[in-house]
Design an enzyme around this catalytic site. Structure first.
Site, PDB file in Angstrom:
ATOM      1  CG  PHE A   1       1.586  12.503  -0.201  1.00 24.31           C
ATOM      2  CD1 PHE A   1       2.755  12.210   0.486  1.00 24.31           C
ATOM      3  CD2 PHE A   1       0.564  11.560  -0.211  1.00 24.31           C
ATOM      4  CE1 PHE A   1       2.907  10.998   1.162  1.00 24.31           C
ATOM      5  CE2 PHE A   1       0.708  10.344   0.471  1.00 24.31           C
ATOM      6  CZ  PHE A   1       1.882  10.072   1.151  1.00 24.31           C
TER       7      PHE A   1
ATOM      8  CG  ASP B   1      -2.770  11.513  -6.677  1.00 22.11           C
ATOM      9  OD1 ASP B   1      -3.882  11.140  -6.267  1.00 22.11           O
ATOM     10  OD2 ASP B   1      -1.719  11.362  -6.024  1.00 22.11           O
TER      11      ASP B   1
ATOM     12  CE  LYS C   1      -5.930   9.663   0.906  1.00 24.83           C
ATOM     13  NZ  LYS C   1      -5.655   9.301   2.278  1.00 24.83           N
TER      14      LYS C   1
HETATM   15  C1  LIG Z   1      -3.171  12.652  -3.319  1.00 26.46           C
HETATM   16  C2  LIG Z   1      -2.753  11.343  -2.733  1.00 26.46           C
HETATM   17  N1  LIG Z   1      -2.181  10.434  -3.532  1.00 26.46           N
HETATM   18  C3  LIG Z   1      -1.805   9.234  -3.055  1.00 26.46           C
HETATM   19  C4  LIG Z   1      -1.977   8.890  -1.741  1.00 26.46           C
HETATM   20  C5  LIG Z   1      -1.541   7.544  -1.243  1.00 26.46           C
HETATM   21  O1  LIG Z   1      -2.647   6.742  -1.021  1.00 26.46           O
HETATM   22  P1  LIG Z   1      -2.503   5.381  -0.185  1.00 26.46           P
HETATM   23  O2  LIG Z   1      -2.185   5.760   1.215  1.00 26.46           O
HETATM   24  O3  LIG Z   1      -3.834   4.720  -0.338  1.00 26.46           O
HETATM   25  O4  LIG Z   1      -1.411   4.596  -0.821  1.00 26.46           O
HETATM   26  C6  LIG Z   1      -2.568   9.809  -0.878  1.00 26.46           C
HETATM   27  C7  LIG Z   1      -2.755   9.500   0.546  1.00 26.46           C
HETATM   28  O5  LIG Z   1      -2.833  10.345   1.390  1.00 26.46           O
HETATM   29  C8  LIG Z   1      -2.967  11.067  -1.390  1.00 26.46           C
HETATM   30  O6  LIG Z   1      -3.540  12.002  -0.606  1.00 26.46           O
END
Ligand SMILES: Cc1ncc(COP(=O)(O)O)c(C=O)c1O
Length: 394
Positions: free
Chosen positions: A127, A214, A243
């Site tokens: 994700f 990520d 986050k």
């Molecule tokens: C691993 C990861 N990458 C990207 C995102 C996306 O982040 P945002 O909601 O701040 O765009 C999330 C959100 O849950 C995530 O857990």
């Protein structure tokens, strides 16, 4: 009827205030927050250092533009690079944007080498966010289907599939990067195997690909180091985070080093709000609080206390099929169906989440005390015991 677009399935509660690991609803009832706003408030709600930094910055200067120097951005970039060994930073507003930046860095790397259609290796179960680039990199057909056509340029392989990596390395000359979450979060807390990550690093070095992590969810103290790559001992060339970086203020960062360092140049990328003074001041307060107190050292202690509470209360150890994760990214996979579990926990005033179908996901803050951590584990056990008596099998 609500005037909000109905994109979220919301629980029947709304919070009025927060303090550390607690939230208080409109009636003043206290909840233990074992989710931290989905891995955001890693140093707890209303942390005084963050509040002070935001207040002071708001009174001084809220916005200029990236047309000008931004001192708070410079300071935060210096702090992050000093603590991570990464070399420079692009600031944005969210996790999806941090990943979009990572994708552009990787594509630019390919284009610079004359690769016309650069390909990025991504994983099933990944994700990376909801914007079209990040969504295309995501490995979840259910959330992609309605928004096709997706962006091309991603080759998807199974999680931990070293053979697939080897095959791609042997047969393709258009690959530019491997982009992965070191611990997959949304698909149910799956740490990637050290051997997969090690081989990914080796192939990136051998083939001039970029290794891109990520750490939007795993980063910012949550997993026992500032970033989990530091615990794993495998250093990426690109590091995307968000986050917990702002502890609730919207900020994301894409850090690069070495071969990835100078790829994006003036005119390649930008954002109006990214790296604004308030969010950078907040993030500096977060990073300094985390590092000066070495708060990430509490992650494993809190984790142990949660499992202590769980094990003490479970009526049958077979109710838990698997427990996964690193530090405070915790996945508990039960043998009973978790359909009502989140609401049952809410009724017991504990905030938890279910990810990847049937895995209980806990993302508590680093400031949770050990009694509350035991209570979180015990509450989950209590619910699983009750679900077992209802005979809900997963
Ligand atoms: C691993 C990861 N990458 C990207 C995102 C996306 O982040 P945002 O909601 O701040 O765009 C999330 C959100 O849950 C995530 O857990």
């Amino acid at each position: 009827m609500s005037a909000i677009m109905p994109t979220y399935g919301r629980l029947p509660v709304s919070f009025a205030s927060g303090d550390g690991a607690y939230l208080f609803d409109q009636k003043g009832l206290q909840y233990i927050d074992a989710l931290s706003g989905i891995a955001v408030t890693n140093i707890g709600h209303s942390h005084p250092n963050v509040t002070r930094a935001v207040q002071e910055q708001a009174e001084t200067l809220i916005h200029t533009s990236n047309l000008y120097g931004i001192a708070q951005q410079e300071r935060l970039a210096a702090e992050l690079t000093q603590l991570t060994g990464m070399e420079n930073v692009f600031f944005c507003n969210s996790g999806a944007e941090a990943n979009e930046t990572a994708i552009k860095v990787a594509r630019r790397h390919g284009r610079n080498k004359g690769i016309e259609t650069p390909q990025i290796i991504v994983l099933e179960g990944a994700f990376h966010g909801r914007t079209m680039g990040a969504l295309s990199a995501t490995g979840n057909a259910a959330i992609q289907e309605s928004f096709k056509p997706l962006l091309p340029g991603f080759i998807r392989i199974a999680r931990n599939d070293i053979d697939a990596l080897e095959l791609l390395a042997k047969n393709r000359d258009d690959i530019v990067a491997i982009h992965v979450e070191p611990i997959q979060g949304e698909s149910g807390i799956w740490p990637l195997s050290p051997s997969f990550l090690t081989r990914a690093r080796e192939l990136c070095d051998a083939k001039d690909w970029l290794l891109s992590f990520d750490e939007v969810q795993s980063g910012n103290g949550r997993c026992g180091e500032l970033y989990v790559f530091q615990r794993l001992g495998i250093t990426p060339d690109i590091l995307a985070t968000a986050k917990g970086l702002g502890n609730g203020l919207p900020i994301g960062a894409c850090m690069t080093r070495d071969r990835a360092r100078e790829l994006l140049i003036a005119g390649d990328h930008g954002t109006t709000y990214g790296g604004n003074p308030i969010c950078c001041a907040a993030a500096s307060a977060v990073i300094n609080t985390l590092s000066s107190e070495q708060l990430w050292n509490r992650a494993d202690k809190i984790r142990d206390a949660i499992f202590e509470g769980l094990d003490a209360e479970l009526s049958d150890p077979a109710l838990v099929r698997d427990r996964r994760g690193i530090g405070l990214m915790i996945g508990i996979e039960p043998t009973v169906a978790t359909t009502n579990l989140v609401k049952m926990a809410l009724d017991r005033r504990v905030l938890v989440n279910v990810a990847g179908g049937n895995t209980i996901r806990l993302l508590p803050p680093l400031v949770m005390n050990l009694d509350d951590a035991r209570m979180v584990g015990a509450t989950i056990a209590d619910i699983l015991n009750a679900l077992k008596d209802d005979k809900g099998q997963a």
